[in-house]
Design a protein around this motif. Structure first.
Motif, PDB file in Angstrom:
ATOM      1  N   GLY A  32     -27.273   7.496  21.450  1.00  0.00           N
ATOM      2  CA  GLY A  32     -28.583   8.048  20.739  1.00  0.00           C
ATOM      3  C   GLY A  32     -28.876   7.842  19.021  1.00  0.00           C
ATOM      4  O   GLY A  32     -29.569   7.701  18.551  1.00  0.00           O
ATOM      5  N   ALA A  33     -27.546   6.943  19.013  1.00  0.00           N
ATOM      6  CA  ALA A  33     -27.491   6.058  17.823  1.00  0.00           C
ATOM      7  C   ALA A  33     -26.999   5.088  17.595  1.00  0.00           C
ATOM      8  O   ALA A  33     -26.404   4.629  16.211  1.00  0.00           O
ATOM      9  CB  ALA A  33     -26.828   7.832  16.236  1.00  0.00           C
ATOM     10  N   ALA A  37     -23.921  -1.285  24.398  1.00  0.00           N
ATOM     11  CA  ALA A  37     -22.557  -1.352  25.225  1.00  0.00           C
ATOM     12  C   ALA A  37     -21.448  -0.717  24.865  1.00  0.00           C
ATOM     13  O   ALA A  37     -20.975  -0.179  23.441  1.00  0.00           O
ATOM     14  CB  ALA A  37     -22.168  -2.716  25.806  1.00  0.00           C
ATOM     15  N   ILE A  38     -21.942   0.506  25.739  1.00  0.00           N
ATOM     16  CA  ILE A  38     -19.734   1.131  25.683  1.00  0.00           C
ATOM     17  C   ILE A  38     -18.519   0.263  24.698  1.00  0.00           C
ATOM     18  O   ILE A  38     -17.975   0.997  24.005  1.00  0.00           O
ATOM     19  CB  ILE A  38     -19.015   1.952  26.837  1.00  0.00           C
ATOM     20  N   ASP A  39     -18.438  -0.559  25.321  1.00  0.00           N
ATOM     21  CA  ASP A  39     -17.560  -1.785  25.055  1.00  0.00           C
ATOM     22  C   ASP A  39     -18.065  -2.135  23.538  1.00  0.00           C
ATOM     23  O   ASP A  39     -16.739  -2.007  22.717  1.00  0.00           O
ATOM     24  CB  ASP A  39     -16.802  -2.894  25.531  1.00  0.00           C
ATOM     25  N   ASP A  40     -19.446  -2.113  23.098  1.00  0.00           N
ATOM     26  CA  ASP A  40     -19.499  -2.391  21.755  1.00  0.00           C
ATOM     27  C   ASP A  40     -19.260  -1.041  21.065  1.00  0.00           C
ATOM     28  O   ASP A  40     -18.073  -1.663  20.400  1.00  0.00           O
ATOM     29  CB  ASP A  40     -21.334  -2.640  21.938  1.00  0.00           C
ATOM     30  N   HIS A  41     -19.265  -0.274  21.765  1.00  0.00           N
ATOM     31  CA  HIS A  41     -19.699   0.877  20.615  1.00  0.00           C
ATOM     32  C   HIS A  41     -17.705   1.002  20.156  1.00  0.00           C
ATOM     33  O   HIS A  41     -17.307   0.858  19.165  1.00  0.00           O
ATOM     34  CB  HIS A  41     -19.690   2.102  21.651  1.00  0.00           C
ATOM     35  N   ALA A  42     -16.832   1.013  21.395  1.00  0.00           N
ATOM     36  CA  ALA A  42     -15.387   0.742  20.875  1.00  0.00           C
ATOM     37  C   ALA A  42     -14.706  -0.115  20.090  1.00  0.00           C
ATOM     38  O   ALA A  42     -14.170   0.099  18.937  1.00  0.00           O
ATOM     39  CB  ALA A  42     -14.243   1.056  22.072  1.00  0.00           C
ATOM     40  N   ALA A  43     -15.127  -1.509  20.369  1.00  0.00           N
ATOM     41  CA  ALA A  43     -14.765  -2.685  19.417  1.00  0.00           C
ATOM     42  C   ALA A  43     -15.094  -2.055  18.055  1.00  0.00           C
ATOM     43  O   ALA A  43     -14.592  -2.682  16.913  1.00  0.00           O
ATOM     44  CB  ALA A  43     -15.684  -3.628  19.771  1.00  0.00           C
ATOM     45  N   ILE A 141     -31.194   2.754  23.227  1.00  0.00           N
ATOM     46  CA  ILE A 141     -30.953   3.744  23.753  1.00  0.00           C
ATOM     47  C   ILE A 141     -31.259   3.525  25.516  1.00  0.00           C
ATOM     48  O   ILE A 141     -29.773   3.352  26.062  1.00  0.00           O
ATOM     49  CB  ILE A 141     -32.177   4.621  23.811  1.00  0.00           C
ATOM     50  N   HIS A 142     -32.147   2.798  25.519  1.00  0.00           N
ATOM     51  CA  HIS A 142     -32.620   2.611  27.155  1.00  0.00           C
ATOM     52  C   HIS A 142     -31.121   1.760  27.710  1.00  0.00           C
ATOM     53  O   HIS A 142     -30.621   2.280  28.735  1.00  0.00           O
ATOM     54  CB  HIS A 142     -33.410   1.910  27.601  1.00  0.00           C
ATOM     55  N   ARG A 143     -30.882   0.555  26.486  1.00  0.00           N
ATOM     56  CA  ARG A 143     -29.407  -0.191  27.038  1.00  0.00           C
ATOM     57  C   ARG A 143     -28.246   0.374  27.305  1.00  0.00           C
ATOM     58  O   ARG A 143     -27.625   0.080  28.171  1.00  0.00           O
ATOM     59  CB  ARG A 143     -29.797  -1.286  26.090  1.00  0.00           C
ATOM     60  N   THR A 144     -27.913   1.462  26.367  1.00  0.00           N
ATOM     61  CA  THR A 144     -26.907   2.434  25.818  1.00  0.00           C
ATOM     62  C   THR A 144     -27.277   3.228  27.627  1.00  0.00           C
ATOM     63  O   THR A 144     -25.438   2.864  27.547  1.00  0.00           O
ATOM     64  CB  THR A 144     -27.218   2.801  24.581  1.00  0.00           C
ATOM     65  N   SER A 147     -25.601   1.480  29.783  1.00  0.00           N
ATOM     66  CA  SER A 147     -23.694   0.375  29.925  1.00  0.00           C
ATOM     67  C   SER A 147     -22.945   1.241  30.069  1.00  0.00           C
ATOM     68  O   SER A 147     -22.116   1.280  31.201  1.00  0.00           O
ATOM     69  CB  SER A 147     -23.527   0.076  28.312  1.00  0.00           C
ATOM     70  N   LEU A 148     -23.836   2.930  30.394  1.00  0.00           N
ATOM     71  CA  LEU A 148     -22.521   4.305  30.619  1.00  0.00           C
ATOM     72  C   LEU A 148     -22.533   4.240  31.692  1.00  0.00           C
ATOM     73  O   LEU A 148     -21.890   4.625  31.868  1.00  0.00           O
ATOM     74  CB  LEU A 148     -23.284   5.591  29.482  1.00  0.00           C
ATOM     75  N   LEU A 149     -24.357   4.028  32.619  1.00  0.00           N
ATOM     76  CA  LEU A 149     -23.961   4.199  34.033  1.00  0.00           C
ATOM     77  C   LEU A 149     -23.495   2.990  35.338  1.00  0.00           C
ATOM     78  O   LEU A 149     -23.750   3.037  36.141  1.00  0.00           O
ATOM     79  CB  LEU A 149     -25.508   4.248  34.083  1.00  0.00           C
ATOM     80  N   ALA A 150     -23.295   1.980  34.605  1.00  0.00           N
ATOM     81  CA  ALA A 150     -23.089   0.549  34.928  1.00  0.00           C
ATOM     82  C   ALA A 150     -21.773   0.877  35.447  1.00  0.00           C
ATOM     83  O   ALA A 150     -20.815   1.414  35.258  1.00  0.00           O
ATOM     84  CB  ALA A 150     -22.988  -0.662  34.018  1.00  0.00           C
TER      85      ALA A 150
END
Length: 233
Positions: A32-33, A37-43, A141-144, A147-150
């Motif tokens: 929510g913030a 994508a999960i990998d984008d967050h990590a990068a 939010i929707h795309r994140t 990514s979480l459920l992909a």
């Protein structure tokens, strides 16, 4: 509040830098913030830590932030030690927020699902979480959530088993029905329960949650040898 410009994608990260004893503790929020994508967050977290010259920082990931923290630890183990997870999703299964979010198409979520979700969170008494969602982009939010459920290979669960740094898990007592409470100890990963707290344990019982995190940082946590599951496929 400070800013860090990250050029992939071009944009600013907003973060708080609070003084305190070493080692630094990085707090990674749930869904929510931020980006998609999960990998984008990590990068993005890796880029921020590199820019500030930080290594072997303690990383705490809550909810979806736990999946991000696992990805960060797997791709950049030099940055993370130890890792603390607070009800992190280990498999791509719908959660209490990601599931309802993806029940809508991206267009419908932007049109009405986002507002419906904010109202639901307010009705449930989670006004802090509702406020975070209210200010976040519905598309993000929707795309994140997507990514979480992909499907991922390796999965966060597989990555976690191969991490070289100490790592522990924290759960709220109201989440005791979660099957993943039993899984970490079976693999040598310490678990601690925050009593009288739910998924948002840091809001339900902040002092108890802080004590649980502090215990994780000073405890002698197991060291797990890295294996090929740490490598992103």
């Amino acid at each position: 509040m400070q800013s860090f410009f990250w050029n992939l994608p071009a944009g600013f990260l907003r973060f708080l830098d609070l003084s305190g004893p070493k080692p630094p503790l990085v707090l990674v929020h749930g869904l929510g913030a931020f980006s998609y994508a999960i990998d984008d967050h990590a990068a993005s977290i890796a880029a921020l830590l590199d820019a500030r010259g930080l290594r072997e920082v303690a990383v705490l990931g809550h909810s979806m932030g736990g999946a991000v923290a696992i990805a960060l630890a797997c791709t950049r183990p030099d940055l993370v030690a130890p890792l603390v997870l607070a009800e992190a999703p280990l498999d791509p299964t719908p959660g209490v927020v990601s599931g309802p979010t993806l029940a809508y198409s991206e267009t419908d979520f932007a049109r009405r699902g986002h507002a419906d979700l904010v109202r639901l969170l307010v009705w449930q008494g989670d006004e802090t979480y509702a406020g975070a969602f209210q200010t976040a982009s519905p598309i993000a939010i929707h795309r994140t959530a997507g990514s979480l459920l992909a499907p991922r290979s390796p999965t966060p669960r597989e990555m976690l088993l191969g991490l070289p740094m100490p790592h522990v898990s924290r759960f709220g007592s109201r989440s005791l029905a979660d099957p993943d409470i039993q899984w970490p100890p079976e693999h040598g990963i310490p678990v601690r329960i925050v009593s009288r707290a739910g998924h948002d344990m840091m809001a339900d019982r902040p002092d108890a949650f802080a004590a649980a995190v502090g215990a994780a940082l000073v405890a002698g946590i197991r060291q797990a040898p890295c294996d090929p599951r740490c490598t992103q496929g």
